[in-house]
Design a protein around this motif. Structure first.
Motif, PDB file in Angstrom:
ATOM      1  N   GLY A 129       0.824  -1.200   0.000  1.00  0.00           N
ATOM      2  CA  GLY A 129       0.000   0.000   0.000  1.00  0.00           C
ATOM      3  C   GLY A 129       0.858   1.250   0.000  1.00  0.00           C
ATOM      4  O   GLY A 129       1.904   1.295   0.654  1.00  0.00           O
ATOM      5  N   ARG A 146       0.490   5.842  -0.320  1.00  0.00           N
ATOM      6  CA  ARG A 146      -0.479   6.925  -0.342  1.00  0.00           C
ATOM      7  C   ARG A 146      -0.229   7.732  -1.605  1.00  0.00           C
ATOM      8  O   ARG A 146       0.883   7.797  -2.102  1.00  0.00           O
ATOM      9  N   ARG A 205      -1.566  11.300  -4.110  1.00  0.00           N
ATOM     10  CA  ARG A 205      -2.511  12.366  -4.375  1.00  0.00           C
ATOM     11  C   ARG A 205      -2.275  12.900  -5.773  1.00  0.00           C
ATOM     12  O   ARG A 205      -1.180  12.777  -6.315  1.00  0.00           O
ATOM     13  N   GLU A 227      -5.910  15.821  -0.275  1.00  0.00           N
ATOM     14  CA  GLU A 227      -5.356  14.982   0.781  1.00  0.00           C
ATOM     15  C   GLU A 227      -4.818  13.673   0.217  1.00  0.00           C
ATOM     16  O   GLU A 227      -5.147  13.281  -0.884  1.00  0.00           O
ATOM     17  N   TRP A 228      -3.975  13.046   1.012  1.00  0.00           N
ATOM     18  CA  TRP A 228      -3.420  11.760   0.601  1.00  0.00           C
ATOM     19  C   TRP A 228      -4.474  10.678   0.696  1.00  0.00           C
ATOM     20  O   TRP A 228      -5.251  10.640   1.631  1.00  0.00           O
ATOM     21  N   ARG A 229      -4.446   9.810  -0.301  1.00  0.00           N
ATOM     22  CA  ARG A 229      -5.370   8.675  -0.272  1.00  0.00           C
ATOM     23  C   ARG A 229      -4.588   7.380  -0.496  1.00  0.00           C
ATOM     24  O   ARG A 229      -3.452   7.414  -0.950  1.00  0.00           O
ATOM     25  N   ASN A 230      -5.243   6.233  -0.208  1.00  0.00           N
ATOM     26  CA  ASN A 230      -4.545   4.953  -0.313  1.00  0.00           C
ATOM     27  C   ASN A 230      -4.594   4.386  -1.722  1.00  0.00           C
ATOM     28  O   ASN A 230      -5.585   4.548  -2.444  1.00  0.00           O
ATOM     29  N   GLN A 251      -3.326   0.606  -3.649  1.00  0.00           N
ATOM     30  CA  GLN A 251      -2.671  -0.691  -3.548  1.00  0.00           C
ATOM     31  C   GLN A 251      -1.878  -0.897  -4.837  1.00  0.00           C
ATOM     32  O   GLN A 251      -2.442  -0.818  -5.930  1.00  0.00           O
ATOM     33  N   GLU A 303       3.472   8.571  -2.062  1.00  0.00           N
ATOM     34  CA  GLU A 303       4.287   8.565  -0.846  1.00  0.00           C
ATOM     35  C   GLU A 303       4.563   7.113  -0.514  1.00  0.00           C
ATOM     36  O   GLU A 303       3.639   6.339  -0.238  1.00  0.00           O
ATOM     37  N   ARG A 330       8.125   6.898   3.327  1.00  0.00           N
ATOM     38  CA  ARG A 330       7.832   8.324   3.425  1.00  0.00           C
ATOM     39  C   ARG A 330       8.541   9.177   2.366  1.00  0.00           C
ATOM     40  O   ARG A 330       8.631  10.382   2.500  1.00  0.00           O
ATOM     41  N   THR A 374     -10.574   0.761  -2.552  1.00  0.00           N
ATOM     42  CA  THR A 374      -9.167   1.109  -2.757  1.00  0.00           C
ATOM     43  C   THR A 374      -8.816   0.944  -4.230  1.00  0.00           C
ATOM     44  O   THR A 374      -9.082  -0.108  -4.807  1.00  0.00           O
TER      45      THR A 374
END
Ligand SMILES: Nc1ncnc2c1ncn2[C@@H]1O[C@H](COP(=O)(O)OP(=O)(O)O)[C@@H](O)[C@H]1O
Ligand SMILES: [Mg+2]
Lengths: 250, 412
Positions: free
Chosen positions: B92, B94, B96, B108-111, B113, B163, B167, B191
């Motif tokens: 997974g 993140r 954007r 905003e950051w989203r997930n 896969q 991301e 990080r 997702t």
């Protein structure tokens, strides 16, 4: 007119009975016919042991006050209702023993019924109304039924209205159509319950003349009527009172 | 030469168009629903199975915490119970959508896969298929599962920020779309799925090793056998020092959401049956009303020589005509409806229809129901309506002067 009189001779049992009328063959014979109705107000005795014989070719009027049992009597003859007791013989058939389906089939070929309020089917044309009993009885081939119906309408002088709906013709004309329908399967007997009751007197007379013509051609007619004048003109008038024959005048 | 009785039937039908249309429509609605649902179910089941077969679905999948390599995949493949095995990496991140000129708060950051397959050209299990754009995933670029595109809210060609689990933030271009039937449709799962080249893993900060083992059991048609093989493979992996946080056994030959699909179709089927019941109810009512209205006519017909069975034939033909007209409407509409419904369901479940054949049994079913329901529904009203005798009908209608109130109505 091509409508033939009764084709078959009277039934053997009547002849063997030794009760053969001197003047003619009995087509209808009622023996001690009793009819009780279970009404709201209790049991009504509509017929109290009626005996009646009608010969082939007779024109009989049934007269009497309202409620005297006239309709009940003719419903016994046509088999649309069954007696509580007694026997009804019509042309050799024990009508009182017929079940509903047998009764209908028998009626279709042997008895013509004419009602006071004509009772044509409202969604069928005049011509189709006359064809309907032929369809049910299957006596004439389907392809001949239309021509035969047209012919019958000509006889009652209503052919030009053949393709109209019953509601589009007058009461007298509707009753002529009803007579043509009654004759569809060429039955020997015609039973009419106040056929002129809903007609004005001149129309009533012209319809009555149609009946007289039919008798001349050999039909047997039993007609309930209120009309004193008409009753005068028939050969025989049977008077009912309280479910009993009180007068039988030739 | 038409018999006079059929004129009556036709004239009655034609004479009361409102009644005729109402009954025909109510039968047609039920038939339409039944036809549409039965056809859709048959089409979707075969098409789904067909699509699913082309990806060669796995009978089991293991996730591992530690990375494993091709040697381990080979050793699993050599197990007698296993027909084939393949390793992949999934993780997974993140993301954007990079928006020009907007500040960091813009989105905003989203997930997401992400899947990395070692050799996109030679996948043998849970095959992913290119849909549009680049193929296989170019280095440092991202392909998106086609059904996930709407979740991403970006277009092919857009650049998204990723991301990594470590990080780090990377820019990746969406360079194409793929179709991955082995995953739950992204809109249902929630997702989105992305696909990258195996060589992109290190750039994104992921180890170059597998953490997903997909395999096909030799006798995968049997659910118990599939489960047994999953356990065997799991044992083997654990003996090799891998920890398995999750393993999945597939229902043989069925897509992950097959149960949901069947449940939806069942629900629709229930609605179809309800609408049929409703039309049966309407028929009962209308035919009862019709016969009540025609008591006198029934009596007259009996008086002029009609046997009950002849009259019954007339009314039965009448309701059969309702059924036939309803069928003429419902069969073609049901076919159109089935086409629309199958398409919609297929897109919902993220698979393609390769053919659209209305199964003949769906049409046969419609014809049988279309003729049987009106007849059965009207049988009771017809039988009871025709019980009236000529004498009763006459009495009711005052043919015997002034005999109202003594007829059969009062005796009911
Ligand atoms: N269906 C019926 N139920 C109960 N009573 C009836 C019924 N039909 C006729 N009656 C009664 O039988 C008697 C004879 O009736 P009906 O034959 O109709 O007389 P008419 O035709 O001479 O006026 C009357 O008292 C009538 O009220
Ligand atoms: Mg009377």
């Amino acid at each position: 007119m091509f409508i033939s009189p009764l084709k078959s001779p009277a039934p053997a049992h009547i002849a063997q009975d030794g009760r053969r009328d001197e003047e003619g063959v009995p087509l209808i014979e009622l023996r001690q016919v009793v009819k009780k109705y279970q009404g709201a107000a209790g049991v009504v005795l509509a017929l109290r042991g009626v005996d009646l014989r009608v010969k082939v070719g007779e024109f009989v009027a049934i007269v009497g006050k309202s409620g005297s049992g006239k309709s009940t009597l003719v419903n016994m003859i046509t088999g649309i209702d069954r007696p509580t007791a007694g026997e009804i013989w019509v042309g050799g058939t024990a009508v009182h023993t017929l079940g509903e389906g047998q009764g209908a089939a028998w009626r279709g070929r042997h008895v013509a019924i004419v009602f006071q309020s004509f009772q044509l089917l409202p969604t069928l044309s005049v011509l189709q109304n006359v064809m309907l009993p032929m369809d049910f009885a299957d006596r004439y081939p389907v392809r001949e039924q239309r021509d035969r119906a047209m012919h019958l309408l000509e006889q009652v002088e209503i052919a030009e209205h053949a393709h109209k709906l019953p509601s589009a013709v007058s009461g007298g004309q509707q009753q002529r159509v009803a007579i043509a329908r009654a004759l569809a399967n060429d039955p020997p007997l015609l039973v009419a319950d106040e056929p002129t009751g809903n007609l004005d007197s001149s129309t009533a007379r012209s319809v009555f003349r149609v009946f007289e013509d039919l008798v001349d051609q050999g039909k047997t007619i039993v007609m309930v009527t209120h009309d004193k004048d008409l009753a005068q003109r028939v050969e025989r008038a049977v008077t009912l009172a309280d479910g009993e024959i009180v007068d039988d005048r030739a | 030469m038409i018999r006079a009785r059929w004129y009556k039937v036709l004239n009655d039908l034609w004479g009361n168009k409102t009644r005729t249309i109402l009954i025909v429509l109510s039968i047609a609605v039920g038939l339409f629903a039944v036809g549409m649902i039965v056809s859709s179910q048959a089409i979707l089941s075969t098409e789904l199975a067909k699509s699913y077969a082309t990806i060669n679905p796995s009978s089991g999948t293991l996730r591992t915490n530690e990375p494993f390599d091709d040697d381990f995949v080979q050793s699993v493949r050599r197990m007698p119970e296993v027909q084939d095995a393949e390793g992949r990496r999934s993780f997974g991140v993140r993301f954007r959508v990079r928006s020009e000129g907007a500040g960091d708060q813009a989105e905003e950051w989203r997930n997401l896969q992400v899947f990395a397959v070692p050799d996109y050209a030679n996948m043998r299990i849970n095959k992913i298929r290119p849909v549009s754009g680049a193929w296989p995933p170019p280095e440092h670029e991202l392909l998106i599962e086609r059904a996930a595109l709407q979740l991403i809210r970006a277009q092919v060609g857009d650049v998204v920020l990723i991301e990594t689990p470590g990080r780090q933030v990377r820019e990746m271009r969406i360079s194409g779309l793929v179709h991955d039937l082995s995953q739950l449709p992204a809109p249902i799962d929630g997702t989105p799925y992305g696909y990258i080249a195996f060589d992109t893993l290190e750039w994104i900060g992921e180890p170059r090793g597998y953490n997903e083992l997909h395999f096909v059991a030799r006798d995968g048609a049997d659910k118990d056998e599939a489960q047994r093989v999953v356990n065997l493979v799991k044992d083997k992996a654990e003996k090799s020092g891998l920890t398995i946080p999750m393993s999945m056994t597939a229902e043989p030959g069925q897509v992950p959401l097959n149960d949901v699909l069947q449940a939806i179709l069942l629900l629709l089927g229930v609605l179809g049956v309800l609408s049929l019941l409703l039309s049966a109810f309407l028929i009962v009512n209308t035919i009862s009303a019709l016969l009540a209205q025609q008591v006198r006519q029934v009596g007259v017909m009996k008086a002029i020589g009609a046997r009950t069975r002849q009259i019954m034939g007339m009314y039965l033909v009448m309701v059969l005509i309702y059924g036939v007209v309803a069928l003429l409407l419902a069969v073609p509409l049901g076919t159109l409806g089935a086409r629309a419904l199958s398409r919609y369901m297929a897109s919902l479940f993220n698979f393609d229809l390769t053919a659209f054949h209305v199964p003949p049994q769906a049409i046969v079913l419609q014809v049988v129901i279309g003729l049987a329901v009106p007849v059965l529904a009207s049988l009771v009203p017809i039988l009871s309506g025709l019980r009236v005798t000529a004498a009763q009908a006459m009495n009711t209608l005052g043919l015997n002067n002034g005999q109202f109130g003594k007829g059969f109505i009062d005796r009911l």
